[in-house]
Structure formats: C-alpha cells, structure tokens
Design a protein around this motif. Structure first.
Motif, PDB file in Angstrom:
ATOM      1  N   ASP A 134       0.685  -1.159  -0.049  1.00  0.00           N
ATOM      2  CA  ASP A 134      -0.025   0.037   0.021  1.00  0.00           C
ATOM      3  C   ASP A 134       1.002   1.208  -0.111  1.00  0.00           C
ATOM      4  OD1 ASP A 134      -2.039   1.884   0.175  1.00  0.00           O
ATOM      5  OD2 ASP A 134      -2.910   0.909   1.949  1.00  0.00           O
ATOM      6  N   LEU A 135       1.877   1.507  -1.183  1.00  0.00           N
ATOM      7  CA  LEU A 135       2.614   2.336  -1.460  1.00  0.00           C
ATOM      8  C   LEU A 135       2.003   3.888  -0.886  1.00  0.00           C
ATOM      9  CD1 LEU A 135       5.770   2.564  -2.091  1.00  0.00           C
ATOM     10  CD2 LEU A 135       4.808   3.089  -4.162  1.00  0.00           C
ATOM     11  N   VAL A 136       1.249   4.190  -1.410  1.00  0.00           N
ATOM     12  CA  VAL A 136       0.669   5.698  -1.210  1.00  0.00           C
ATOM     13  C   VAL A 136       0.393   5.756   0.242  1.00  0.00           C
ATOM     14  CG1 VAL A 136      -1.132   7.340  -1.855  1.00  0.00           C
ATOM     15  CG2 VAL A 136      -0.050   5.890  -3.654  1.00  0.00           C
ATOM     16  N   GLU A 137      -0.287   4.960   0.824  1.00  0.00           N
ATOM     17  CA  GLU A 137      -0.932   5.164   2.210  1.00  0.00           C
ATOM     18  C   GLU A 137       0.429   5.105   3.011  1.00  0.00           C
ATOM     19  OE1 GLU A 137      -3.224   5.619   5.414  1.00  0.00           O
ATOM     20  OE2 GLU A 137      -3.731   5.846   3.436  1.00  0.00           O
ATOM     21  N   ASN A 138       1.316   4.000   2.958  1.00  0.00           N
ATOM     22  CA  ASN A 138       2.544   3.929   3.715  1.00  0.00           C
ATOM     23  C   ASN A 138       3.579   5.273   3.795  1.00  0.00           C
ATOM     24  OD1 ASN A 138       2.122   1.531   4.814  1.00  0.00           O
ATOM     25  ND2 ASN A 138       2.755   0.161   3.238  1.00  0.00           N
ATOM     26  N   ILE A 139       3.480   5.758   2.456  1.00  0.00           N
ATOM     27  CA  ILE A 139       4.403   6.990   2.364  1.00  0.00           C
ATOM     28  C   ILE A 139       3.826   8.211   2.919  1.00  0.00           C
ATOM     29  CG2 ILE A 139       5.069   8.824   0.670  1.00  0.00           C
ATOM     30  CD1 ILE A 139       5.530   6.566  -1.565  1.00  0.00           C
ATOM     31  N   ALA A 140       2.348   8.162   3.107  1.00  0.00           N
ATOM     32  CA  ALA A 140       1.571   9.145   3.715  1.00  0.00           C
ATOM     33  C   ALA A 140       1.996   9.072   5.236  1.00  0.00           C
ATOM     34  CB  ALA A 140       0.008   9.106   3.293  1.00  0.00           C
ATOM     35  N   LYS A 141       1.781   7.787   5.732  1.00  0.00           N
ATOM     36  CA  LYS A 141       1.859   7.553   7.200  1.00  0.00           C
ATOM     37  C   LYS A 141       3.301   7.888   7.732  1.00  0.00           C
ATOM     38  CE  LYS A 141      -1.541   3.910   7.586  1.00  0.00           C
ATOM     39  NZ  LYS A 141      -1.817   2.430   7.896  1.00  0.00           N
ATOM     40  N   ALA A 142       4.298   7.408   6.771  1.00  0.00           N
ATOM     41  CA  ALA A 142       5.592   7.634   7.264  1.00  0.00           C
ATOM     42  C   ALA A 142       5.941   9.397   7.309  1.00  0.00           C
ATOM     43  CB  ALA A 142       6.408   6.869   6.205  1.00  0.00           C
ATOM     44  N   ASN A 143       5.629   9.694   6.428  1.00  0.00           N
ATOM     45  CA  ASN A 143       5.684  11.415   6.185  1.00  0.00           C
ATOM     46  C   ASN A 143       4.949  11.891   7.700  1.00  0.00           C
ATOM     47  OD1 ASN A 143       7.454  11.951   4.263  1.00  0.00           O
ATOM     48  ND2 ASN A 143       5.871  11.400   2.450  1.00  0.00           N
ATOM     49  N   GLN A 144       3.837  11.530   7.788  1.00  0.00           N
ATOM     50  CA  GLN A 144       2.917  12.103   9.014  1.00  0.00           C
ATOM     51  C   GLN A 144       3.931  11.721  10.248  1.00  0.00           C
ATOM     52  OE1 GLN A 144      -0.615   9.910   9.187  1.00  0.00           O
ATOM     53  NE2 GLN A 144      -1.619  11.499   7.737  1.00  0.00           N
ATOM     54  N   ASN A 145       4.549  10.856  10.549  1.00  0.00           N
ATOM     55  CA  ASN A 145       5.332  10.397  11.496  1.00  0.00           C
ATOM     56  C   ASN A 145       6.988  11.157  11.707  1.00  0.00           C
ATOM     57  OD1 ASN A 145       3.484   9.247  12.904  1.00  0.00           O
ATOM     58  ND2 ASN A 145       3.854   7.419  11.609  1.00  0.00           N
ATOM     59  N   ARG A 146       7.280  11.736  10.567  1.00  0.00           N
ATOM     60  CA  ARG A 146       8.596  12.277  10.070  1.00  0.00           C
ATOM     61  C   ARG A 146       9.089  13.139  11.355  1.00  0.00           C
ATOM     62  NH1 ARG A 146      11.752  13.387   5.789  1.00  0.00           N
ATOM     63  NH2 ARG A 146      10.138  12.699   4.225  1.00  0.00           N
ATOM     64  N   ALA A 147       8.368  13.834  12.078  1.00  0.00           N
ATOM     65  CA  ALA A 147       8.754  14.347  13.185  1.00  0.00           C
ATOM     66  C   ALA A 147       9.383  13.651  14.346  1.00  0.00           C
ATOM     67  CB  ALA A 147       7.464  15.186  14.054  1.00  0.00           C
ATOM     68  N   LEU A 148       9.192  12.285  14.184  1.00  0.00           N
ATOM     69  CA  LEU A 148       9.906  11.370  15.195  1.00  0.00           C
ATOM     70  C   LEU A 148      11.362  11.388  14.912  1.00  0.00           C
ATOM     71  CD1 LEU A 148       7.436   8.236  15.238  1.00  0.00           C
ATOM     72  CD2 LEU A 148       7.463  10.083  16.982  1.00  0.00           C
ATOM     73  N   ILE A 149      11.753  11.642  13.861  1.00  0.00           N
ATOM     74  CA  ILE A 149      13.123  11.546  13.408  1.00  0.00           C
ATOM     75  C   ILE A 149      14.083  12.839  13.581  1.00  0.00           C
ATOM     76  CG2 ILE A 149      12.904   9.464  12.009  1.00  0.00           C
ATOM     77  CD1 ILE A 149      13.050  11.347   9.620  1.00  0.00           C
ATOM     78  N   GLN A 150      13.300  13.814  13.823  1.00  0.00           N
ATOM     79  CA  GLN A 150      13.809  15.356  14.191  1.00  0.00           C
ATOM     80  C   GLN A 150      14.805  15.213  15.140  1.00  0.00           C
ATOM     81  OE1 GLN A 150      13.568  17.381  11.598  1.00  0.00           O
ATOM     82  NE2 GLN A 150      11.908  16.231  10.633  1.00  0.00           N
ATOM     83  N   GLY A 151      16.130  15.751  15.009  1.00  0.00           N
ATOM     84  CA  GLY A 151      17.050  15.828  16.060  1.00  0.00           C
ATOM     85  C   GLY A 151      17.739  14.564  16.214  1.00  0.00           C
TER      86      GLY A 151
END
Length: 152
Positions: A134-151
C-alpha cells in the motif's frame, strides 16, 4: 614600552601555542555528525541499482549527516541534488515509521519508488514488499510520523 611589548609577545606566544589545540576540537565536532546509511553511497542505488559501500576519502556532509561515496562522480551528483539521492527518512526504516516506530535501517534493504530512495530495517521481502503493498498510504503515514526523526 618594553613591558607592553613583552605582554604582546607573551599573548602572541600563548595564541600560537593554543592554535594546534583548536584543530582537534574542530575534528571532534565534525565526528559528531552521524554517518548516513551506514556509509553506503546513496547515488549508487540509482546508478548501479544496488547498495555500494562508500569511501571515507569521498565524503560530503548534508542535512546533518555524513555521506560517503564510491566515486568522485557520485559525490558530485549528490552535491548537485542531495534531496534527489538521500534516503527519504534518513537512517530510519520507512516501514517502521509508518507505525510510529523508529528502527535503524539496513542499507541492504531498499526500494526506489517514484525516483525516491527508501531504506528498511528488515531485508526483503519483509520491509520493501510490505511497504509496496500500500505504497501511497505507507508513504503518507511515514511522512506524518517524520517528526519522530527530528534531531536524531
């Protein structure tokens, strides 16, 4: 006048003596920059179609990461368009990020989709195959959680 000259000379001598001490400090700071994708060449995924270890003498720092390259040409391609070649979620597994988790990526587990590089924590078929289901959905979910990798 002799006293003032002596003070200047003493100050200059102290500064000159301290100069070699400043160089290791700068090196220590540079070493704090995390190594991107465990030292693999991000451009090689696109040009060679496979992960290739980079060389320490062909390095470039971008976006708070230290990238290594297999050839000077790859380094120049990266310098010209780093966002095109860098993994989408840095050193983290794209599939884990869809679940709000941070797992270190394995550079041997990867996928290029729509001109973007994704790396995964588990070797194929686990990471890349699940992500593509589910490529489109998975990319969207990963981008929503991108804040977890900040810093990190």
């Amino acid at each position: 006048m002799n006293i003032s000259l002596s003070r200047r000379t003493a100050l200059l001598a102290v500064l000159v003596a301290a100069l070699p001490l400043a160089t290791p400090m700068q090196s220590a700071v540079a070493q704090d920059v995390p190594l991107a994708i465990k030292g693999y060449d991000p451009v090689a995924y696109f040009t060679d179609g496979r992960p290739v270890p980079g060389r320490p003498d062909l390095a470039y720092d971008w976006d708070e990461h230290h990238y290594l390259f297999a050839s000077p040409e790859h380094r120049e391609l990266f310098k010209a368009a780093p966002a095109r070649y860098a993994p989408q979620f840095g050193n983290f597994c794209a599939m884990a990020l869809t679940k709000g988790e941070l797992d270190e990526a394995n550079p041997e587990s990867w996928l290029i989709s729509d001109g973007k590089l994704y790396v995964f924590g588990k070797l194929a078929p686990a990471g890349p195959v699940l992500f593509q289901q589910d490529l489109v959905e998975n990319i969207a979910k990963a981008n929503q959680n991108r804040a977890l990798i900040q810093g990190r």
